[in-house]
Design a protein around this motif. Structure first.
Motif, PDB file in Angstrom:
ATOM      1  N   GLN A   1      -1.587   3.725 -14.449  1.00 45.61           N
ATOM      2  CA  GLN A   1      -2.323   3.257 -13.279  1.00 45.61           C
ATOM      3  C   GLN A   1      -2.237   4.254 -12.126  1.00 45.61           C
ATOM      4  N   HIS A   2      -1.040   4.786 -11.915  1.00 46.59           N
ATOM      5  CA  HIS A   2      -0.892   5.798 -10.869  1.00 46.59           C
ATOM      6  C   HIS A   2      -1.768   7.006 -11.174  1.00 46.59           C
ATOM      7  N   PHE A   3      -1.788   7.364 -12.432  1.00 53.03           N
ATOM      8  CA  PHE A   3      -2.573   8.522 -12.838  1.00 53.03           C
ATOM      9  C   PHE A   3      -4.052   8.293 -12.517  1.00 53.03           C
TER      10      PHE A   3
ATOM     11  N   GLY B   1       0.806  -1.228   0.000  1.00 53.15           N
ATOM     12  CA  GLY B   1       0.000   0.000   0.000  1.00 53.15           C
ATOM     13  C   GLY B   1       0.834   1.270   0.000  1.00 53.15           C
ATOM     14  N   LYS B   2       1.816   1.311  -0.862  1.00 54.55           N
ATOM     15  CA  LYS B   2       2.680   2.491  -0.919  1.00 54.55           C
ATOM     16  C   LYS B   2       2.012   3.648  -1.675  1.00 54.55           C
ATOM     17  N   THR B   3       1.123   3.280  -2.620  1.00 54.16           N
ATOM     18  CA  THR B   3       0.532   4.320  -3.454  1.00 54.16           C
ATOM     19  C   THR B   3      -0.290   5.322  -2.642  1.00 54.16           C
ATOM     20  N   ALA B   4      -1.035   4.819  -1.669  1.00 51.99           N
ATOM     21  CA  ALA B   4      -1.858   5.710  -0.854  1.00 51.99           C
ATOM     22  C   ALA B   4      -0.965   6.670  -0.065  1.00 51.99           C
TER      23      ALA B   4
ATOM     24  N   VAL C   1       5.756  -4.869 -12.392  1.00 50.07           N
ATOM     25  CA  VAL C   1       5.665  -3.966 -11.257  1.00 50.07           C
ATOM     26  C   VAL C   1       4.334  -3.259 -11.116  1.00 50.07           C
ATOM     27  N   GLY C   2       3.802  -3.309  -9.942  1.00 55.98           N
ATOM     28  CA  GLY C   2       2.764  -2.381  -9.560  1.00 55.98           C
ATOM     29  C   GLY C   2       1.331  -2.577  -9.999  1.00 55.98           C
ATOM     30  N   VAL C   3       1.088  -3.365 -11.045  1.00 53.48           N
ATOM     31  CA  VAL C   3      -0.279  -3.442 -11.552  1.00 53.48           C
ATOM     32  C   VAL C   3      -1.242  -4.005 -10.502  1.00 53.48           C
TER      33      VAL C   3
ATOM     34  N   VAL D   1       9.579   8.770  -6.748  1.00 53.88           N
ATOM     35  CA  VAL D   1      10.071   7.807  -7.722  1.00 53.88           C
ATOM     36  C   VAL D   1       9.618   6.426  -7.292  1.00 53.88           C
ATOM     37  N   ASP D   2       8.797   5.771  -8.098  1.00 52.93           N
ATOM     38  CA  ASP D   2       8.287   4.457  -7.712  1.00 52.93           C
ATOM     39  C   ASP D   2       9.184   3.348  -8.248  1.00 52.93           C
ATOM     40  N   GLU D   3       9.278   2.268  -7.475  1.00 54.63           N
ATOM     41  CA  GLU D   3      10.034   1.087  -7.894  1.00 54.63           C
ATOM     42  C   GLU D   3      11.475   1.439  -8.216  1.00 54.63           C
ATOM     43  N   GLN D   4      12.181   1.815  -7.205  1.00 57.22           N
ATOM     44  CA  GLN D   4      13.460   2.453  -7.431  1.00 57.22           C
ATOM     45  C   GLN D   4      14.534   1.551  -8.026  1.00 57.22           C
TER      46      GLN D   4
HETATM   47 MG    MG Z   1       3.325   0.246  -6.208  1.00 57.45          MG
END
Ligand code: MG
Ligand code: ADP
Length: 676
Positions: free
Chosen positions: A321-323, A290-293, A540-542, A385-388
């Motif tokens: 997706q982030h958008f 839950g990093k996006t929140a 990543v991330g989906v 910066v996501d997924e560094q």
């Molecule tokens: Mg993520």
């Protein structure tokens, strides 16, 4: 007194020709020579008699060369053969592809050799891995070092040079530790350590030396990081406001309550943001933590303080997706956001760029495109910066140049042990989300050999009939994008016509255009597509909670952390999720990866296991760090020493000039920290 940074060509015994050979080994100064650590060692007197040799054994022997010749194998390989004889018998020693040996190994010489004995046409051969000419060495050393060589340089000459350097220069090598520190950590003194590293008298001896030298280089490294960190502190950055409604509004409209771990890291991030020095923080959390929140809240804070924010993702799909996520988190609130990716055509791109430079666009979400030159922010206050692990240090620096000195938050789902992270990411503060949101059921992972592949697909059809969705991941083909595509296409056809006949199948691969990818992802998200066949673009991330099953084809081709990332795509809803690894592992390493995946669900523990399987090598883009210049320490095994060196570094107030000098000598090729 002679300086340790003396050029190697001025060392006694080195002329212009030898110095060139030494340069090839990366040895430019006497200091480098001292740090040129033996690759292995051997005890001159611990050998087997030739008569005792058996097929398939690792062994070492001593013998006299009674004949030697250079031959050519049928496959065109050169084979150098020498018949070695001791009191008990004789054996043919063979070296492959080293024709130049015929110039140095001659009849009558006394040789030590180590290798593997093998029965070839009923005769025992010794396939040599290491060897040494004994007569020439008049030294009294019993244990001999074996160095990595280059053609034209012999063990003997390198040993002699090292001994000269140890005698003449080591007395000037400074002791960085005071006696108390050395005692406390049971470290031997630096001079003994160098002697014993090159010429140990026992195994115990060697271990102590290794421990001290590993600690020495990690200490210097940590002192360098400490300095870098201090340098970042002096910049005046952005002080974001303490009170703000936007954060509260976003929090209220999240579709869930923040977990305690999410709240804790948010507090840490906010404290950094409110301070006037720039934030440099790493947010670690396993896939799905839950990093996006948390990112959304940081963005809200920046915006309500009157600054712009940038949110950068490694892939286009993830940026999209982030958008979308940000749109829903900020729905109805005052936030003007835009998406910028590489595939945006220039007529759509211009207004975005204009909005960013005028300040009208408050949040810019995008891919690498974000750090391109044309992108000028009016007032950038926060960059995320996501997924560094896909972004290097250099890219981070570029981003940082975009604003005054914006706060930087790096998010990573490649969890690594804390002690190690503190060194690998030593220039960053760290926050860790250490627990997953509630209601998750751990993904059940099953390893199946290819012959039982149909079982996995049978189960998949049942899942699909039940209303669930599935991912099928194509094998990774690194050599060729074209083949990658072909494999994906083939698998897609197989699913449509056979394995998932009657269900809606979609295909997603890296060569598709942005809009195309987006519409496929959207259809999968909405459930129009039930089975998504994909290359690793989904890695990543989906986030599609209704997808509860994943089949990974030829899973043996993937690394452990990659498999874990992939698996993280399922197990996001309330349904029991399943992940099938279809693989025919061809080596023990691959077999072990499959076993680890089925037995461990926790990303941190997997990362630890991965580390000890693979070694730190070029994991996590470590290359740019200078960590690849560690000559003794092994980050995957020496966690205790890593921790010790950190404690030692912490005890020094700041890097003094002596330490700086040795740091520069040791890490001169690590531009990232050395330049600072
Ligand atoms: Mg993520
Ligand atoms: P990651 O850390 O891998 O980026 P995401 O931010 O994509 O993870 O979150 C993974 C999933 O968990 C998303 O579906 C998100 O909506 C959900 N989620 C995040 N935080 C919580 C929470 N506190 N409670 C319940 N679900 C949450």
């Amino acid at each position: 007194m002679e300086a340790l940074d003396k050029k190697i060509q001025f060392l006694r015994g080195v002329g212009p020709k030898r110095s060139l050979l030494l340069h090839r080994l990366g040895i430019e100064t006497v200091f480098d020579l001292l740090w040129y650590i033996p690759r292995s060692y051997y005890d001159r007197n611990r050998v087997q008699s030739i008569k005792e040799l058996q097929d398939g054994q690792n062994c070492s022997i001593r013998g006299i060369v009674v004949a030697a010749s250079l031959k050519r194998s049928r496959r065109g390989m050169s084979v150098f053969e020498a018949i070695l004889q001791d009191h008990s018998g004789s054996v043919t020693a063979v070296w492959f592809n080293q024709p130049f040996l015929s110039r140095s190994i001659k009849k009558g010489q006394n040789i030590w050799a180590r290798g593997r004995s093998k029965l070839v046409y009923d005769r025992l051969q010794l396939q040599v891995q290491e060897y040494d000419l004994l007569d020439q060495d008049s030294t009294s050393h019993m244990v001999m070092p074996i160095y990595g060589l280059t053609e034209g340089l012999t063990q003997r000459s390198l040993r002699q040079l090292t001994e000269t350097a140890l005698h003449e220069f080591l007395p000037n090598y400074p002791e960085l530790l005071d006696p108390d520190q050395a005692r406390r950590f049971r470290l031997i003194d630096i001079k003994t350590a160098f002697w014993n590293m090159h010429f140990p008298q026992s195994g115990e001896n060697y271990k102590e030396a290794r421990r001290r030298l590993a600690c020495e280089e990690l200490l210097l490294f940590n002192l360098g990081l400490k300095k870098l960190k201090a340098a970042q502190q002096i910049y005046l950055g952005v002080a974001h406001r303490e009170q703000d409604n936007l954060v509260q509004e976003v929090t209220q409209q999240l579709p869930f309550m923040l977990t305690p771990a999410q709240r804790r890291v948010t507090t840490e991030i906010f404290a950094d943001m409110e301070a006037s020095r720039p934030m440099n923080r790493l947010l670690q959390g396993d896939v799905g933590a839950g990093k996006t929140a948390v990112a959304a809240l940081a963005i809200a804070k920046a915006l309500s303080s009157g600054y712009q924010a940038a949110f950068m993702a490694p892939t286009e799909i993830l940026a999209q997706q982030h958008f979308r996520n940000m749109k829903s988190f900020f729905a109805g609130l005052k936030c003007n956001m835009a998406l910028l990716t590489g595939s945006l055509n220039s007529s759509l791109r211009q207004p975005v760029l204009a909005g960013v430079s005028s300040g009208e666009v408050q949040l810019l979400v995008g891919t690498h495109a974000l750090i391109q030159e044309q992108v000028q922010f009016a007032k950038l206050g926060l960059a995320i910066v996501d997924e560094q692990h896909r972004f290097g240090v250099r890219q981070r620096a570029l981003l940082s140049d975009k604003g005054i000195k914006p706060d930087i938050l790096v998010m990573s789902a490649t969890p690594i042990p804390r002690t190690l992270a503190l060194t690998v990411y030593g220039d960053l503060e760290m926050s860790v989300i250490d627990s997953l949101p509630p209601g998750r059921t751990p993904v059940k992972t099953v390893f199946l050999r290819r012959e039982r592949r149909s079982q996995a697909y049978q189960l998949m059809r049942r899942h699909l009939a039940d209303g669930a969705q599935c991912y099928v991941v194509c094998p990774l083909i690194e050599e060729s994008v074209k083949q990658d595509l072909l494999a994906a296409q083939t698998l897609y056809d197989e699913l449509r016509t056979e394995l998932a006949k009657g269900f809606k199948v979609g295909l997603l691969h890296g060569r598709m255009r942005g809009a195309e990818k987006e519409s496929i992802m959207e259809s999968f998200k909405l459930g129009y597509i039930q089975v998504l066949v994909s290359t690793t673009v989904i890695e990543v991330g989906v986030d599609v909670p209704n997808a509860s099953m994943m089949i990974i084809e030829q899973a043996e081709r993937f690394g452990l952390s990659q498999l874990h990332q992939l698996r993280g795509r399922v197990g996001r809803g309330s349904r029991q999720s399943l992940c099938f690894l279809l693989a025919d592992p061809k080596n023990p390493g691959a077999e072990q990866r499959m076993q680890l995946m089925t037995s461990i669900n926790d990303g941190f523990r997997l990362a630890q296991a991965d580390l000890s399987l693979r070694g730190a090598g070029d994991f996590w883009g470590v290359r740019q760090h200078g960590l690849n210049q560690l000559q003794v320490a092994d980050l995957s095994r020496d966690l205790e020493i890593v921790e010790m060196s950190r404690q030692l570094a912490a005890a020094f107030p700041a890097m003094n000039s002596l330490q700086q000098k040795y740091f520069d000598m040791k890490f001169k090729k690590a531009s990232y920290i050395a330049a600072n």
